[in-house]
Enzyme design. Sequence first.
Site, PDB file in Angstrom:
ATOM      1  N   TYR A 332     -53.640 -32.382 -17.860  1.00 44.00           N
ATOM      2  CA  TYR A 332     -52.726 -31.324 -18.342  1.00 44.00           C
ATOM      3  C   TYR A 332     -51.292 -31.873 -18.311  1.00 44.00           C
ATOM      4  O   TYR A 332     -50.404 -31.310 -17.675  1.00 44.00           O
ATOM      5  CB  TYR A 332     -52.848 -30.050 -17.496  1.00 44.00           C
ATOM      6  CG  TYR A 332     -54.273 -29.579 -17.299  1.00 44.00           C
ATOM      7  CD1 TYR A 332     -54.860 -28.720 -18.212  1.00 44.00           C
ATOM      8  CD2 TYR A 332     -55.032 -30.022 -16.216  1.00 44.00           C
ATOM      9  CE1 TYR A 332     -56.177 -28.290 -18.043  1.00 44.00           C
ATOM     10  CE2 TYR A 332     -56.347 -29.611 -16.038  1.00 44.00           C
ATOM     11  CZ  TYR A 332     -56.911 -28.744 -16.954  1.00 44.00           C
ATOM     12  OH  TYR A 332     -58.206 -28.321 -16.780  1.00 44.00           O
ATOM     13  N   GLU A 353     -53.977 -33.787 -22.556  1.00 46.19           N
ATOM     14  CA  GLU A 353     -53.304 -32.511 -22.843  1.00 46.19           C
ATOM     15  C   GLU A 353     -53.876 -31.937 -24.141  1.00 46.19           C
ATOM     16  O   GLU A 353     -54.243 -32.688 -25.044  1.00 46.19           O
ATOM     17  CB  GLU A 353     -51.797 -32.823 -22.962  1.00 46.19           C
ATOM     18  CG  GLU A 353     -50.947 -31.881 -23.776  1.00 46.19           C
ATOM     19  CD  GLU A 353     -50.813 -30.503 -23.136  1.00 46.19           C
ATOM     20  OE1 GLU A 353     -50.680 -30.421 -21.903  1.00 46.19           O
ATOM     21  OE2 GLU A 353     -50.868 -29.529 -23.885  1.00 46.19           O
ATOM     22  N   CYS A 429     -49.615 -23.200 -10.706  1.00 43.94           N
ATOM     23  CA  CYS A 429     -48.691 -22.064 -10.772  1.00 43.94           C
ATOM     24  C   CYS A 429     -49.436 -20.766 -10.444  1.00 43.94           C
ATOM     25  O   CYS A 429     -48.916 -19.679 -10.671  1.00 43.94           O
ATOM     26  CB  CYS A 429     -48.026 -21.985 -12.144  1.00 43.94           C
ATOM     27  SG  CYS A 429     -49.192 -21.956 -13.489  1.00 43.94           S
TER      28      CYS A 429
HETATM   29  C1  LIG Z   1     -48.644 -26.032 -16.281  1.00 42.16           C
HETATM   30  S1  LIG Z   1     -48.543 -26.987 -17.740  1.00 42.16           S
HETATM   31  C2  LIG Z   1     -48.259 -28.584 -17.027  1.00 42.16           C
HETATM   32  C3  LIG Z   1     -47.582 -29.587 -17.922  1.00 42.16           C
HETATM   33  C4  LIG Z   1     -47.042 -30.838 -17.268  1.00 42.16           C
HETATM   34  N1  LIG Z   1     -47.868 -31.336 -16.211  1.00 42.16           N
HETATM   35  C5  LIG Z   1     -45.608 -30.611 -16.807  1.00 42.16           C
HETATM   36  O1  LIG Z   1     -45.355 -30.596 -15.604  1.00 42.16           O
HETATM   37  O2  LIG Z   1     -44.740 -30.475 -17.667  1.00 42.16           O
HETATM   38  C6  LIG Z   1     -50.190 -26.984 -18.277  1.00 42.16           C
HETATM   39  C7  LIG Z   1     -50.456 -27.786 -19.521  1.00 42.16           C
HETATM   40  O3  LIG Z   1     -51.852 -27.713 -19.793  1.00 42.16           O
HETATM   41  C8  LIG Z   1     -52.061 -27.652 -21.196  1.00 42.16           C
HETATM   42  N2  LIG Z   1     -53.393 -27.072 -21.379  1.00 42.16           N
HETATM   43  C9  LIG Z   1     -53.752 -25.769 -21.307  1.00 42.16           C
HETATM   44  N3  LIG Z   1     -55.074 -25.625 -21.481  1.00 42.16           N
HETATM   45  C10 LIG Z   1     -55.582 -26.869 -21.651  1.00 42.16           C
HETATM   46  C11 LIG Z   1     -56.889 -27.377 -21.870  1.00 42.16           C
HETATM   47  N4  LIG Z   1     -57.951 -26.573 -21.938  1.00 42.16           N
HETATM   48  N5  LIG Z   1     -57.044 -28.703 -22.011  1.00 42.16           N
HETATM   49  C12 LIG Z   1     -55.980 -29.550 -21.928  1.00 42.16           C
HETATM   50  N6  LIG Z   1     -54.713 -29.116 -21.714  1.00 42.16           N
HETATM   51  C13 LIG Z   1     -54.503 -27.803 -21.577  1.00 42.16           C
HETATM   52  C14 LIG Z   1     -50.897 -26.828 -21.682  1.00 42.16           C
HETATM   53  O4  LIG Z   1     -50.648 -27.053 -23.050  1.00 42.16           O
HETATM   54  C15 LIG Z   1     -49.759 -27.302 -20.776  1.00 42.16           C
HETATM   55  O5  LIG Z   1     -49.056 -28.370 -21.368  1.00 42.16           O
END
Ligand SMILES: C[S@@+](CC[C@H](N)C(=O)[O-])C[C@H]1O[C@@H](n2cnc3c(N)ncnc32)[C@H](O)[C@@H]1O
Length: 472
Positions: A332, A353, A429
């Site tokens: 992610y 991601e 979160c």
């Molecule tokens: C809490 S954010 C964390 C982003 C990064 N680690 C940061 O600190 O900026 C969660 C991320 O997971 C991605 N995401 C959500 N569902 C997902 C999935 N099923 N598979 C892959 N990525 C996913 C979202 O697009 C988002 O960028």
Amino acid sequence: MARKRKRKIFEALEVIDAGAKGKSIAKAPDGRVVFIDNAVPGDVVDVQTYKKRKAFYNAKVIRVVKYSDKRVSPEKQDLDYWGIAPWQNMAYEHQLYYKQKEVENNLKRLGGIELPEINPILGSEKTHHYRNKMEYTFSDNRWFTEEELASGKVFEDKERNALGFHVPGRWDKILNIEKCYLQQKPGDEIRNKIREFAIDNNLPFFNVRKQEGFLRNLLIRNSSLGEIMVLIQFFHEDKEKRELLLDFIAEEFPEITSLLYVINNKGNDTIYDLEVKCYKGRDHIFEEMEGLKFKIDAKSFYQTNSAQAYELYKVAREFADIQPTDVVYDLYTGIGTIAQFIAKNAKKVIGIESVPEAIEAAKENAKENKISNTDFFAGDMKNIFTDDFIAEHGNPDVVITDPPRVGMHKKVVEQLLKIQPKRIVYVSCNSATQARDLALLDKDYKVTKVQPVDMFPQTYHIENVVCLEKRS
Ligand SMILES: C[S@@+](CC[C@H](N)C(=O)[O-])C[C@H]1O[C@@H](n2cnc3c(N)ncnc32)[C@H](O)[C@@H]1O
């Protein structure tokens, strides 16, 4: 009508605690728990219920009999219905206390696992105006206060227009916002000028029930480098009206580095599947952290409290304790922020991601930052984090995972158990879903460190970093 449901009034309830989702807690005379909006532990309040269930009521305050000494200050005894910052009335030290308690409760009760001592929460230096991103909704269905409704005044159509936040529990009502205490400058000025111009020029505000109108949504994003992104969502194309508004914004705010728009005639207002068009400037802004530059476009996730994100990433990096021979997976990864933040400590970092635009940005960022040991892949985690993928890119020694609020998909947890990295750092979160995932990992992984970090002052949201070591 929704507001005329059968309600009870309870007088002089003592608020004894603050619970999940920002509600505070009292006991009703019939023994039920009362979840109260916008009250602070220590308050004594008269409340009116608006929902009744077997074990609890939901209620709102109608009179404060005694103000708690946990409140911000006697001048700020404001019981505004402001869903976006439900803890605004509570002094920051007490917000931190209840957030720490929430993490501890969730990990202990929902996780049911052995835990080390939980580190004291890291508070945010900035407690107001810390957000680098805010989204506002246009609506021709403004939320009126009880006093406004009782006044008997007949409101003109344009007085019904609002640009602001959804009223909690009301998908169709928008609270008009004049001052946002969470967003950085110049968010207030941009939002208020856009609303004023739209009203003066009769640009129709959206009606979500009827699916009618022109102006739908406003996103304002900025960075510590002084760059500003503004994106307007229109319900349908009307070149003349669209350019009228966008030209006004461009002229009034020449400091905007990225002026964008989207035409969205779908039932919902997510833009992930839509084409974002650039009207002026670049289609992205830049943010900087520890000398690294990050390109952020309208669809990409970036932590909303930039200064505190730096503290969060430092905790994740310390917990990960990466060695120069380590292969690390950053699950992610968003625009690859954590991956690049830790890259110099590792042999190789793989970021995964779901948003393709974020992965493109991650690749470009790494190139710009002259980082050559990272690689990024787009796709749904459960479909991409597979045996074949791991065979091709190497078994990770350390995994950092930072999923959205729903936590990790069961298949992703199963894959972690299968490939057995020596260490997992879990950034979350939502400590409730994190606790669920930790319980699933517990048979092979022991929680060795826990560090709550407050990224979202004035709200009940809390970020939590956990270090898991493989059991020997
Ligand atoms: C809490 S954010 C964390 C982003 C990064 N680690 C940061 O600190 O900026 C969660 C991320 O997971 C991605 N995401 C959500 N569902 C997902 C999935 N099923 N598979 C892959 N990525 C996913 C979202 O697009 C988002 O960028």
